[in-house]
Design a protein around this motif. Structure first.
Motif, PDB file in Angstrom:
ATOM      1  N   ASP A  35       0.831  -1.205   0.000  1.00  0.00           N
ATOM      2  CA  ASP A  35       0.000   0.000   0.000  1.00  0.00           C
ATOM      3  C   ASP A  35       0.867   1.257   0.000  1.00  0.00           C
ATOM      4  OD1 ASP A  35      -2.328  -1.475  -0.051  1.00  0.00           O
ATOM      5  OD2 ASP A  35      -2.725  -1.275   2.107  1.00  0.00           O
ATOM      6  N   ARG A  36       1.981   1.223   0.736  1.00  0.00           N
ATOM      7  CA  ARG A  36       2.909   2.374   0.733  1.00  0.00           C
ATOM      8  C   ARG A  36       3.517   2.565  -0.655  1.00  0.00           C
ATOM      9  NH1 ARG A  36       4.046   0.183   5.688  1.00  0.00           N
ATOM     10  NH2 ARG A  36       5.921  -0.871   4.968  1.00  0.00           N
ATOM     11  N   LYS A  37       3.849   1.460  -1.296  1.00  0.00           N
ATOM     12  CA  LYS A  37       4.410   1.531  -2.649  1.00  0.00           C
ATOM     13  C   LYS A  37       3.363   2.072  -3.633  1.00  0.00           C
ATOM     14  CE  LYS A  37       7.013  -1.419  -5.771  1.00  0.00           C
ATOM     15  NZ  LYS A  37       7.544  -2.772  -5.974  1.00  0.00           N
ATOM     16  N   ALA A  38       2.116   1.630  -3.495  1.00  0.00           N
ATOM     17  CA  ALA A  38       1.037   2.065  -4.390  1.00  0.00           C
ATOM     18  C   ALA A  38       0.666   3.530  -4.154  1.00  0.00           C
ATOM     19  CB  ALA A  38      -0.191   1.174  -4.208  1.00  0.00           C
ATOM     20  N   ALA A  39       0.979   4.053  -2.971  1.00  0.00           N
ATOM     21  CA  ALA A  39       0.646   5.448  -2.659  1.00  0.00           C
ATOM     22  C   ALA A  39       1.427   6.430  -3.531  1.00  0.00           C
ATOM     23  CB  ALA A  39       0.914   5.737  -1.186  1.00  0.00           C
ATOM     24  N   THR A  40       2.467   5.958  -4.196  1.00  0.00           N
ATOM     25  CA  THR A  40       3.262   6.818  -5.084  1.00  0.00           C
ATOM     26  C   THR A  40       2.728   6.796  -6.510  1.00  0.00           C
ATOM     27  OG1 THR A  40       4.833   5.066  -5.664  1.00  0.00           O
ATOM     28  CG2 THR A  40       5.339   6.385  -3.706  1.00  0.00           C
ATOM     29  N   MET A  41       1.583   6.137  -6.716  1.00  0.00           N
ATOM     30  CA  MET A  41       1.016   5.988  -8.056  1.00  0.00           C
ATOM     31  C   MET A  41      -0.388   6.578  -8.113  1.00  0.00           C
ATOM     32  SD  MET A  41       2.116   2.107  -8.832  1.00  0.00           S
ATOM     33  CE  MET A  41       3.767   1.547  -8.450  1.00  0.00           C
ATOM     34  N   THR A  42      -0.736   7.065  -9.294  1.00  0.00           N
ATOM     35  CA  THR A  42      -2.064   7.616  -9.543  1.00  0.00           C
ATOM     36  C   THR A  42      -2.513   7.153 -10.922  1.00  0.00           C
ATOM     37  OG1 THR A  42      -1.420   9.591  -8.301  1.00  0.00           O
ATOM     38  CG2 THR A  42      -3.406   9.748  -9.640  1.00  0.00           C
ATOM     39  N   LEU A  43      -3.751   6.693 -11.019  1.00  0.00           N
ATOM     40  CA  LEU A  43      -4.291   6.267 -12.308  1.00  0.00           C
ATOM     41  C   LEU A  43      -5.301   7.293 -12.806  1.00  0.00           C
ATOM     42  CD1 LEU A  43      -4.394   4.001 -14.477  1.00  0.00           C
ATOM     43  CD2 LEU A  43      -6.411   3.141 -13.268  1.00  0.00           C
ATOM     44  N   TYR A  44      -4.977   7.908 -13.932  1.00  0.00           N
ATOM     45  CA  TYR A  44      -5.909   8.818 -14.606  1.00  0.00           C
ATOM     46  C   TYR A  44      -6.749   7.959 -15.541  1.00  0.00           C
ATOM     47  CZ  TYR A  44      -3.197  12.668 -12.752  1.00  0.00           C
ATOM     48  OH  TYR A  44      -2.587  13.544 -11.897  1.00  0.00           O
ATOM     49  N   GLN A  45      -8.070   8.085 -15.437  1.00  0.00           N
ATOM     50  CA  GLN A  45      -8.941   7.160 -16.153  1.00  0.00           C
ATOM     51  C   GLN A  45     -10.311   7.775 -16.405  1.00  0.00           C
ATOM     52  OE1 GLN A  45     -11.375   4.857 -13.983  1.00  0.00           O
ATOM     53  NE2 GLN A  45     -11.398   6.618 -12.630  1.00  0.00           N
ATOM     54  N   ILE A  66      -4.561   2.009  -5.666  1.00  0.00           N
ATOM     55  CA  ILE A  66      -3.962   3.163  -6.338  1.00  0.00           C
ATOM     56  C   ILE A  66      -5.032   4.235  -6.457  1.00  0.00           C
ATOM     57  CG2 ILE A  66      -2.974   3.999  -8.506  1.00  0.00           C
ATOM     58  CD1 ILE A  66      -1.742   1.227  -8.885  1.00  0.00           C
ATOM     59  N   GLU A  67      -4.654   5.488  -6.202  1.00  0.00           N
ATOM     60  CA  GLU A  67      -5.602   6.589  -6.314  1.00  0.00           C
ATOM     61  C   GLU A  67      -6.097   6.694  -7.755  1.00  0.00           C
ATOM     62  OE1 GLU A  67      -5.877  11.441  -5.887  1.00  0.00           O
ATOM     63  OE2 GLU A  67      -4.001  10.446  -5.391  1.00  0.00           O
ATOM     64  N   LEU A  68      -7.425   6.800  -7.900  1.00  0.00           N
ATOM     65  CA  LEU A  68      -8.045   6.958  -9.210  1.00  0.00           C
ATOM     66  C   LEU A  68      -8.434   8.416  -9.406  1.00  0.00           C
ATOM     67  CD1 LEU A  68     -10.429   3.865  -9.204  1.00  0.00           C
ATOM     68  CD2 LEU A  68      -8.139   4.021 -10.180  1.00  0.00           C
ATOM     69  N   ARG A  69      -8.128   8.948 -10.578  1.00  0.00           N
ATOM     70  CA  ARG A  69      -8.513  10.320 -10.906  1.00  0.00           C
ATOM     71  C   ARG A  69      -9.307  10.317 -12.205  1.00  0.00           C
ATOM     72  NH1 ARG A  69      -3.317  14.013  -9.193  1.00  0.00           N
ATOM     73  NH2 ARG A  69      -3.425  13.482  -6.979  1.00  0.00           N
ATOM     74  N   ASP A  70     -10.470  10.921 -12.152  1.00  0.00           N
ATOM     75  CA  ASP A  70     -11.377  10.981 -13.299  1.00  0.00           C
ATOM     76  C   ASP A  70     -10.948  12.124 -14.224  1.00  0.00           C
ATOM     77  OD1 ASP A  70     -13.424  11.059 -15.106  1.00  0.00           O
ATOM     78  OD2 ASP A  70     -15.015  11.231 -13.616  1.00  0.00           O
ATOM     79  N   ALA A  71     -10.354  11.773 -15.346  1.00  0.00           N
ATOM     80  CA  ALA A  71      -9.867  12.775 -16.292  1.00  0.00           C
ATOM     81  C   ALA A  71     -10.950  13.214 -17.269  1.00  0.00           C
ATOM     82  CB  ALA A  71      -8.665  12.228 -17.054  1.00  0.00           C
ATOM     83  N   LYS A  72     -12.123  12.630 -17.160  1.00  0.00           N
ATOM     84  CA  LYS A  72     -13.210  13.007 -18.057  1.00  0.00           C
ATOM     85  C   LYS A  72     -14.080  14.099 -17.446  1.00  0.00           C
ATOM     86  CE  LYS A  72     -16.965  11.092 -20.795  1.00  0.00           C
ATOM     87  NZ  LYS A  72     -17.666   9.868 -21.187  1.00  0.00           N
ATOM     88  N   ASN A  73     -14.461  13.923 -16.193  1.00  0.00           N
ATOM     89  CA  ASN A  73     -15.410  14.833 -15.555  1.00  0.00           C
ATOM     90  C   ASN A  73     -14.768  15.858 -14.621  1.00  0.00           C
ATOM     91  OD1 ASN A  73     -17.701  13.536 -16.748  1.00  0.00           O
ATOM     92  ND2 ASN A  73     -17.401  11.871 -15.306  1.00  0.00           N
TER      93      ASN A  73
END
Length: 119
Positions: A35-45, A66-73
């Motif tokens: 989880d600490r390793k995944a905290a350095t990643m972000t998925l734009y989707q 991994i944090e998800l970020r909505d790049a559409k809305n």
């Protein structure tokens, strides 16, 4: 065409929900390390993008948060993707490692990277 795209997107989301993969079971300490390793990643989707669903399913199979970020809305996330990655294309995995930022496009490349890093 927009209606067809919307309907197909909803169908993809329903099928993804019904046939959701099981995650890997790990010890608490091992999961906390990942989880600490995944905290350095972000998925734009985009939520209903089939390639984004493919990546999210791979994340679920590996039990990766991994944090998800909505790049559409979300215009802020869309601008971050364009400024950082150079183009508005999803899925895009932002990886921050040792002060360097890498923007990885292509769902197959992202899935392979996640399987290698979190297997």
């Amino acid at each position: 065409m927009k209606v067809i795209r919307w309907l197909l997107g909803r169908l993809i989301l329903v099928l993804n929900f019904v046939f959701s993969p099981k995650g890997v079971k790990r010890s608490e300490s091992e999961q906390a390390k990942l989880d600490r390793k995944a905290a350095t990643m972000t998925l734009y989707q985009f939520e209903a993008c089939p390639f984004c669903v493919k990546v999210r399913r791979a994340m679920k199979r590996q039990s990766i948060k991994i944090e998800l970020r909505d790049a559409k809305n979300n215009p802020t996330h869309r601008d971050e993707l364009e400024q950082g990655g150079g183009k508005i294309k999803v899925p895009c995995l932002k990886i921050e490692k040792e002060g360097q930022v890498t923007w990885m496009y292509e769902s197959s490349d992202i899935v392979n990277y996640l399987e290698k890093e979190f297997a």
